[in-house]
Design a protein around this motif. Structure first.
Motif, PDB file in Angstrom:
ATOM      1  N   ARG A   1      79.459  -3.727  50.186  1.00  0.00           N
ATOM      2  CA  ARG A   1      78.331  -3.691  49.417  1.00  0.00           C
ATOM      3  C   ARG A   1      78.194  -5.157  48.770  1.00  0.00           C
ATOM      4  N   TYR A   2      79.233  -5.882  48.103  1.00  0.00           N
ATOM      5  CA  TYR A   2      78.971  -6.974  47.457  1.00  0.00           C
ATOM      6  C   TYR A   2      78.751  -8.205  48.791  1.00  0.00           C
TER       7      TYR A   2
ATOM      8  N   LEU B   1      74.989  -8.052  49.524  1.00  0.00           N
ATOM      9  CA  LEU B   1      74.116  -8.238  48.385  1.00  0.00           C
ATOM     10  C   LEU B   1      74.035  -9.784  48.155  1.00  0.00           C
ATOM     11  N   ARG B   2      75.140 -10.543  48.488  1.00  0.00           N
ATOM     12  CA  ARG B   2      75.148 -11.775  48.480  1.00  0.00           C
ATOM     13  C   ARG B   2      74.489 -12.309  49.693  1.00  0.00           C
TER      14      ARG B   2
ATOM     15  N   GLN C   1      71.942 -11.096  51.199  1.00  0.00           N
ATOM     16  CA  GLN C   1      70.478 -10.979  50.986  1.00  0.00           C
ATOM     17  C   GLN C   1      69.702 -11.965  50.170  1.00  0.00           C
ATOM     18  N   ASP C   2      70.751 -12.757  49.331  1.00  0.00           N
ATOM     19  CA  ASP C   2      69.964 -13.942  48.712  1.00  0.00           C
ATOM     20  C   ASP C   2      69.390 -14.934  49.421  1.00  0.00           C
TER      21      ASP C   2
END
Length: 102
Positions: free
Chosen positions: A53-54, A57-58, A60-61
């Motif tokens: 997940r981490y 999320l990174r 997706q930046d």
């Protein structure tokens, strides 16, 4: 106190230098050769492990996650600045040009 501040500053500069050096050569030749009308393109982010997940999320930046294949995350709509930022991430092995049939 000044020595401690200088030491911390030196460590931060060394870390940033290391990130810059290890980023060289991560992007595959031809990456970004066919940008869309906004100047963005697709990138396959190759990791040496299964993403969690981490990592999503990174990533997706810098672009839209379009899926994964084993240890590769497919990103869409990545800008040239996003490629530079991704290359500086120590946990990313390489940035590849996506297969045209994918």
């Amino acid at each position: 106190t000044l020595r401690r501040i200088a030491l911390v500053l030196l460590l931060v500069l060394l870390y940033q230098g290391w990130l810059g050096v290890q980023a060289v050569g991560k992007a595959e030749p031809g990456l970004g050769d066919a940008p869309d009308e906004r100047g963005r393109f697709d990138v396959d982010v190759v990791l040496g492990f299964q993403p969690e997940r981490y990592h999503f999320l990174r990533l997706q930046d810098h672009g839209r996650v379009a899926g994964t294949t084993d240890t590769t995350v497919h990103l869409r709509g990545v800008s040239p600045a996003g490629v530079d930022a991704l290359a500086r991430e120590y946990w990313i092995e390489s940035l590849a040009v996506p297969d045209s049939d994918a």
